[in-house]
Design a protein around this motif. Sequence first.
Motif, PDB file in Angstrom:
ATOM      1  N   THR A  54       0.971  -1.331  -0.130  1.00  0.00           N
ATOM      2  CA  THR A  54       0.138  -0.016  -0.085  1.00  0.00           C
ATOM      3  C   THR A  54       0.750   1.292  -0.131  1.00  0.00           C
ATOM      4  O   THR A  54       0.704   2.230  -0.702  1.00  0.00           O
ATOM      5  CB  THR A  54      -0.948  -0.101   1.127  1.00  0.00           C
ATOM      6  OG1 THR A  54      -1.651  -1.278   1.147  1.00  0.00           O
ATOM      7  CG2 THR A  54      -1.865   1.141   1.279  1.00  0.00           C
ATOM      8  N   GLY A  63      -2.499   0.651  -5.984  1.00  0.00           N
ATOM      9  CA  GLY A  63      -3.248  -0.633  -6.400  1.00  0.00           C
ATOM     10  C   GLY A  63      -2.566  -1.844  -6.258  1.00  0.00           C
ATOM     11  O   GLY A  63      -3.452  -2.922  -6.283  1.00  0.00           O
ATOM     12  N   ARG A  66      -4.348  -4.355  -3.962  1.00  0.00           N
ATOM     13  CA  ARG A  66      -5.654  -4.872  -4.137  1.00  0.00           C
ATOM     14  C   ARG A  66      -5.361  -5.699  -5.217  1.00  0.00           C
ATOM     15  O   ARG A  66      -6.189  -6.883  -5.387  1.00  0.00           O
ATOM     16  CB  ARG A  66      -6.577  -3.578  -4.852  1.00  0.00           C
ATOM     17  CG  ARG A  66      -6.965  -2.360  -3.998  1.00  0.00           C
ATOM     18  CD  ARG A  66      -7.887  -3.108  -3.053  1.00  0.00           C
ATOM     19  NE  ARG A  66      -8.252  -1.803  -2.171  1.00  0.00           N
ATOM     20  CZ  ARG A  66      -9.442  -1.861  -1.666  1.00  0.00           C
ATOM     21  NH1 ARG A  66     -10.345  -2.626  -1.807  1.00  0.00           N
ATOM     22  NH2 ARG A  66      -9.800  -0.800  -0.863  1.00  0.00           N
ATOM     23  N   GLN A  71      -8.468  -8.367  -5.707  1.00  0.00           N
ATOM     24  CA  GLN A  71      -9.548  -7.422  -6.175  1.00  0.00           C
ATOM     25  C   GLN A  71      -8.892  -6.736  -7.330  1.00  0.00           C
ATOM     26  O   GLN A  71      -8.704  -5.538  -7.283  1.00  0.00           O
ATOM     27  CB  GLN A  71      -9.718  -6.489  -4.847  1.00  0.00           C
ATOM     28  CG  GLN A  71     -10.096  -7.191  -3.736  1.00  0.00           C
ATOM     29  CD  GLN A  71     -10.150  -6.194  -2.580  1.00  0.00           C
ATOM     30  OE1 GLN A  71      -9.635  -5.194  -2.607  1.00  0.00           O
ATOM     31  NE2 GLN A  71     -10.574  -6.592  -1.196  1.00  0.00           N
ATOM     32  N   ALA A  73     -10.365  -5.641 -10.226  1.00  0.00           N
ATOM     33  CA  ALA A  73     -11.015  -4.577 -10.637  1.00  0.00           C
ATOM     34  C   ALA A  73     -10.785  -3.225  -9.766  1.00  0.00           C
ATOM     35  O   ALA A  73     -10.340  -2.085 -10.453  1.00  0.00           O
ATOM     36  CB  ALA A  73     -12.448  -4.576 -10.719  1.00  0.00           C
ATOM     37  N   MET A  74     -10.621  -3.332  -8.636  1.00  0.00           N
ATOM     38  CA  MET A  74     -10.177  -2.069  -7.659  1.00  0.00           C
ATOM     39  C   MET A  74      -8.735  -1.910  -7.909  1.00  0.00           C
ATOM     40  O   MET A  74      -8.270  -0.706  -7.969  1.00  0.00           O
ATOM     41  CB  MET A  74     -10.317  -2.283  -6.219  1.00  0.00           C
ATOM     42  CG  MET A  74     -11.830  -2.309  -5.919  1.00  0.00           C
ATOM     43  SD  MET A  74     -12.348  -0.582  -6.038  1.00  0.00           S
ATOM     44  CE  MET A  74     -11.682   0.260  -4.434  1.00  0.00           C
ATOM     45  N   ILE A  77      -8.561   0.268 -11.052  1.00  0.00           N
ATOM     46  CA  ILE A  77      -9.134   1.510 -10.699  1.00  0.00           C
ATOM     47  C   ILE A  77      -8.159   2.578 -10.021  1.00  0.00           C
ATOM     48  O   ILE A  77      -7.899   3.742 -10.226  1.00  0.00           O
ATOM     49  CB  ILE A  77     -10.394   1.730 -10.033  1.00  0.00           C
ATOM     50  CG1 ILE A  77     -11.545   0.957 -11.063  1.00  0.00           C
ATOM     51  CG2 ILE A  77     -10.914   2.936  -9.631  1.00  0.00           C
ATOM     52  CD1 ILE A  77     -12.680   0.687 -10.404  1.00  0.00           C
ATOM     53  N   TYR A  78      -7.570   1.818  -8.876  1.00  0.00           N
ATOM     54  CA  TYR A  78      -6.528   2.459  -8.107  1.00  0.00           C
ATOM     55  C   TYR A  78      -5.532   2.942  -9.099  1.00  0.00           C
ATOM     56  O   TYR A  78      -4.729   4.015  -8.947  1.00  0.00           O
ATOM     57  CB  TYR A  78      -5.953   1.650  -7.009  1.00  0.00           C
ATOM     58  CG  TYR A  78      -6.776   1.611  -5.839  1.00  0.00           C
ATOM     59  CD1 TYR A  78      -7.886   1.670  -5.724  1.00  0.00           C
ATOM     60  CD2 TYR A  78      -5.870   1.909  -4.661  1.00  0.00           C
ATOM     61  CE1 TYR A  78      -8.566   1.572  -4.424  1.00  0.00           C
ATOM     62  CE2 TYR A  78      -6.802   2.046  -3.202  1.00  0.00           C
ATOM     63  CZ  TYR A  78      -8.017   1.928  -3.452  1.00  0.00           C
ATOM     64  OH  TYR A  78      -8.638   2.073  -2.353  1.00  0.00           O
ATOM     65  N   PHE A  84      -7.177   6.792  -6.324  1.00  0.00           N
ATOM     66  CA  PHE A  84      -8.326   7.980  -6.070  1.00  0.00           C
ATOM     67  C   PHE A  84      -7.541   9.047  -5.637  1.00  0.00           C
ATOM     68  O   PHE A  84      -8.123   9.641  -4.507  1.00  0.00           O
ATOM     69  CB  PHE A  84      -9.341   7.399  -5.237  1.00  0.00           C
ATOM     70  CG  PHE A  84     -10.082   6.342  -5.565  1.00  0.00           C
ATOM     71  CD1 PHE A  84     -10.358   5.549  -4.817  1.00  0.00           C
ATOM     72  CD2 PHE A  84     -10.757   6.153  -6.825  1.00  0.00           C
ATOM     73  CE1 PHE A  84     -11.266   4.126  -5.315  1.00  0.00           C
ATOM     74  CE2 PHE A  84     -11.676   5.080  -7.196  1.00  0.00           C
ATOM     75  CZ  PHE A  84     -11.996   4.198  -6.356  1.00  0.00           C
ATOM     76  N   GLY A  88      -7.764   6.854  -1.555  1.00  0.00           N
ATOM     77  CA  GLY A  88      -7.900   5.371  -1.529  1.00  0.00           C
ATOM     78  C   GLY A  88      -6.759   4.705  -0.941  1.00  0.00           C
ATOM     79  O   GLY A  88      -7.014   3.942   0.015  1.00  0.00           O
ATOM     80  N   ASP A  92      -6.731   2.723   2.501  1.00  0.00           N
ATOM     81  CA  ASP A  92      -6.173   1.250   2.628  1.00  0.00           C
ATOM     82  C   ASP A  92      -4.872   1.302   3.698  1.00  0.00           C
ATOM     83  O   ASP A  92      -4.868  -0.005   4.115  1.00  0.00           O
ATOM     84  CB  ASP A  92      -5.750   1.101   1.307  1.00  0.00           C
ATOM     85  CG  ASP A  92      -6.741   0.330   0.318  1.00  0.00           C
ATOM     86  OD1 ASP A  92      -7.925   0.640   0.858  1.00  0.00           O
ATOM     87  OD2 ASP A  92      -6.389   0.108  -0.935  1.00  0.00           O
TER      88      ASP A  92
END
Length: 119
Positions: A54, A63, A66, A71, A73-74, A77-78, A84, A88, A92
């Motif tokens: 992280t 990400g 994730r 995870q 998909a997350m 996105i990250y 984010f 995000g 985390d």
Amino acid sequence: MSNRNILMTIRGISPEELMYLEHATKTFTEEQVKHFVFIYHSKRKNAQDILLFTLLGFLGFAGIQRFILNQVAMGIIYFLTVGFCFIGTIVDLINHKSMTDEYNQRMARESAMMVMGGF
């Protein structure tokens, strides 16, 4: 050797995780517990490792934690949103332990099903 002693051979196991695993394996024979530990140990993630991954988010690799926790998909996105805009990633950092615990519980259930199913 008791089931508890077998479970305690898992490196870095917390008391909470030990209690969860004892409950998940309470009906298992000693041989099934050994098989469970073998499977679970290979799938299990360490909260400190997730924390380190992280932290990499602040260096432009947002990400990764994730992806490691399945995870995907997350993770994408990250990666595309730089965590984010780091919000995000900060969340985390705060929740890395609970995210890891949730993942490990899911892996414990999966491992137990494999042992009971004879896979």
